[in-house]
Scaffold this motif. Structure first.
Motif, PDB file in Angstrom:
ATOM      1  N   GLN A  87       0.795  -1.224   0.000  1.00  0.00           N
ATOM      2  CA  GLN A  87       0.000   0.000   0.000  1.00  0.00           C
ATOM      3  C   GLN A  87       0.830   1.277   0.000  1.00  0.00           C
ATOM      4  OE1 GLN A  87      -2.833  -0.188   3.247  1.00  0.00           O
ATOM      5  NE2 GLN A  87      -3.019  -2.398   3.033  1.00  0.00           N
ATOM      6  N   SER A  88       2.023   1.203   0.556  1.00  0.00           N
ATOM      7  CA  SER A  88       2.828   2.415   0.706  1.00  0.00           C
ATOM      8  C   SER A  88       4.235   2.138   0.207  1.00  0.00           C
ATOM      9  CB  SER A  88       2.883   2.850   2.175  1.00  0.00           C
ATOM     10  OG  SER A  88       1.582   3.016   2.691  1.00  0.00           O
TER      11      SER A  88
ATOM     12  N   PHE B 122       8.243   3.863  -0.430  1.00  0.00           N
ATOM     13  CA  PHE B 122       9.155   4.891   0.074  1.00  0.00           C
ATOM     14  C   PHE B 122      10.490   4.800  -0.649  1.00  0.00           C
ATOM     15  CE2 PHE B 122       6.303   5.523   3.600  1.00  0.00           C
ATOM     16  CZ  PHE B 122       5.802   4.260   3.882  1.00  0.00           C
TER      17      PHE B 122
ATOM     18  N   TYR C 298       1.663   6.825  -2.362  1.00  0.00           N
ATOM     19  CA  TYR C 298       0.648   5.864  -1.973  1.00  0.00           C
ATOM     20  C   TYR C 298      -0.297   5.506  -3.123  1.00  0.00           C
ATOM     21  CZ  TYR C 298       2.061   7.379   2.719  1.00  0.00           C
ATOM     22  OH  TYR C 298       2.776   7.692   3.843  1.00  0.00           O
TER      23      TYR C 298
ATOM     24  N   SER D 168       5.563  -1.130   2.003  1.00  0.00           N
ATOM     25  CA  SER D 168       4.796  -1.530   3.173  1.00  0.00           C
ATOM     26  C   SER D 168       3.482  -2.154   2.752  1.00  0.00           C
ATOM     27  CB  SER D 168       4.524  -0.323   4.071  1.00  0.00           C
ATOM     28  OG  SER D 168       3.673  -0.687   5.143  1.00  0.00           O
TER      29      SER D 168
ATOM     30  N   GLY E 271       1.161  -3.000   5.027  1.00  0.00           N
ATOM     31  CA  GLY E 271       0.181  -2.826   6.087  1.00  0.00           C
ATOM     32  C   GLY E 271       0.838  -2.859   7.434  1.00  0.00           C
ATOM     33  N   TYR E 272       0.243  -3.534   8.339  1.00  0.00           N
ATOM     34  CA  TYR E 272       0.636  -3.488   9.739  1.00  0.00           C
ATOM     35  C   TYR E 272       2.121  -3.746   9.947  1.00  0.00           C
ATOM     36  CZ  TYR E 272       0.552  -4.363  14.744  1.00  0.00           C
ATOM     37  OH  TYR E 272       0.788  -4.324  16.084  1.00  0.00           O
ATOM     38  N   GLN E 273       2.857  -2.705  10.253  1.00  0.00           N
ATOM     39  CA  GLN E 273       4.226  -2.706  10.752  1.00  0.00           C
ATOM     40  C   GLN E 273       5.248  -3.482   9.937  1.00  0.00           C
ATOM     41  OE1 GLN E 273       3.733  -4.034  14.772  1.00  0.00           O
ATOM     42  NE2 GLN E 273       4.405  -6.080  14.371  1.00  0.00           N
ATOM     43  N   LYS E 274       4.938  -3.813   8.707  1.00  0.00           N
ATOM     44  CA  LYS E 274       5.907  -4.578   7.948  1.00  0.00           C
ATOM     45  C   LYS E 274       6.387  -3.775   6.768  1.00  0.00           C
ATOM     46  CE  LYS E 274       8.068  -8.514   7.953  1.00  0.00           C
ATOM     47  NZ  LYS E 274       8.864  -8.948   9.119  1.00  0.00           N
ATOM     48  N   VAL E 275       7.585  -3.243   6.879  1.00  0.00           N
ATOM     49  CA  VAL E 275       8.208  -2.532   5.774  1.00  0.00           C
ATOM     50  C   VAL E 275       9.365  -3.385   5.290  1.00  0.00           C
ATOM     51  CG1 VAL E 275       9.416  -0.457   5.055  1.00  0.00           C
ATOM     52  CG2 VAL E 275       7.540  -0.290   6.691  1.00  0.00           C
TER      53      VAL E 275
ATOM     54  N   PHE F  42      12.612  -3.679   2.769  1.00  0.00           N
ATOM     55  CA  PHE F  42      13.563  -2.850   2.034  1.00  0.00           C
ATOM     56  C   PHE F  42      14.246  -3.656   0.932  1.00  0.00           C
ATOM     57  CE2 PHE F  42      14.030   1.148   4.378  1.00  0.00           C
ATOM     58  CZ  PHE F  42      13.315   0.863   5.525  1.00  0.00           C
TER      59      PHE F  42
END
Lengths: 110, 113
Positions: free
Chosen positions: A31-32, A34, A51, A92, A94-98, A100
Motif C-alpha cells: 500500500q505504501s 518509500f 501511496y 509496506s 500494512g501493519y508494521q511490515k516494511v 527494504f
C-alpha cells in the motif's frame, strides 16, 4: 516471502542528466512505497513516499508508482554529484511490515 | 536534540562483553524499530515496539535483548555476541506501525572481536 528487488548498480550518469532508479515488489497487497537515500557511512534518509498510482513530484525528484505492474521508480532530474548515494526502495503491505530492497548505488559523474 | 539520536556511534566489544545501545526519538512518534544493516544485504528488521509494547520479534537470537521503557526511548542489550553480528544497527521511529514513514537515527557501528 515478500521481496523488493533493486539492481544494486552502480548506475553512472553524467551531471545534469536524468537518473532513473527502479524497484519491483512481489506483494500485490502493498500500500505504501518509500524512497530513502543513504550516503556512505550514514543512515537512510527518507526523500519520497507515494501511496497512489501515478507520479508524485518534489523538486528534482519524481516518484512513479504502477501497482498493476508492481513497480515503483524514482527519477532525479538535473543530477548533481551530491546525489551520489545508495537509494533504498521500501514497500509496506500494512501493519508494521516494511520491506527494504538492497539499494541501488548511484554515481553522478561531474 | 531533534529527530532520532543513537549512542554510542561506534562500539567495539569482545564476545564475552555485555553492552547496550540507546535510541531516543524527539518526534512524538509512537512506534520504534531496531534494524541491522550488513554489507550487501537489505535492511533486516529485528524488533518493533508500538506504544512501548513489543509487537514484532523477527526471529532474532536471544543474545539481542530489546527494552522500551516509554515511546521515546529504545535500548538494545547485547551479550555474548558473535563476530557475524558486526554491522550497523539502526533505530527508527514512525507515527504508528501502519504504512507510516520511518525516520532513522545515525546508527551504531558495532564490531565484535
Amino acid at each position: 516471502q515478500k521481496e523488493v528487488e533493486q539492481n544494486s548498480g552502480p548506475l553512472s550518469v553524467p551531471e545534469g542528466a536524468i537518473a532513473s532508479l527502479n524497484c519491483t515488489y512481489s506483494d500485490r497487497g502493498s500500500q505504501s512505497f518509500f524512497w530513502y537515500r543513504q550516503y556512505s557511512g550514514k543512515s537512510p534518509e527518507l526523500i519520497m513516499f507515494i501511496y497512489s498510482n501515478g507520479d508524485k513530484e518534489d523538486g528534482r525528484f519524481t516518484a512513479q508508482l504502477n501497482k498493476a505492474s508492481q513497480y515503483v521508480s524514482l527519477l532525479i532530474r538535473d543530477s548533481q554529484p551530491s546525489d551520489s548515494a545508495t537509494y533504498l526502495c521500501a514497500v509496506s503491505g500494512g501493519y508494521q511490515k516494511v520491506t527494504f530492497g538492497i539499494g541501488t548505488k548511484l554515481q553522478v559523474i561531474p | 536534540e531533534t529527530g532520532v539520536t543513537q549512542t554510542p556511534r561506534h562500539l567495539v566489544m569482545g564476545m564475552t562483553n555485555k553492552k547496550s545501545l540507546k535510541c531516543e526519538q524527539h518526534l512524538g512518534h509512537n512506534a520504534m524499530y531496531w534494524y541491522k544493516q550488513s554489507a550487501k544485504k537489505p535492511l533486516e528488521l529485528m524488533f518493533v515496539y508500538n506504544f512501548k509494547e513489543q509487537t514484532e520479534n523477527n526471529s532474532v537470537p536471544s543474545r539481542f535483548s530489546p527494552e522500551c521503557p516509554n515511546s521515546s526511548h529504545l535500548f538494545l542489550h547485547l551479550h555474548t555476541l558473535q563476530p557475524e553480528d558486526s554491522a550497523l544497527y539502526l533505530c527508527a521511529s514512525s507515527v504508528g506501525t501502519d504504512n507510516y514513514e520511518q525516520y532513522f537515527g545515525p546508527g551504531t557501528r558495532l564490531t565484535v572481536t
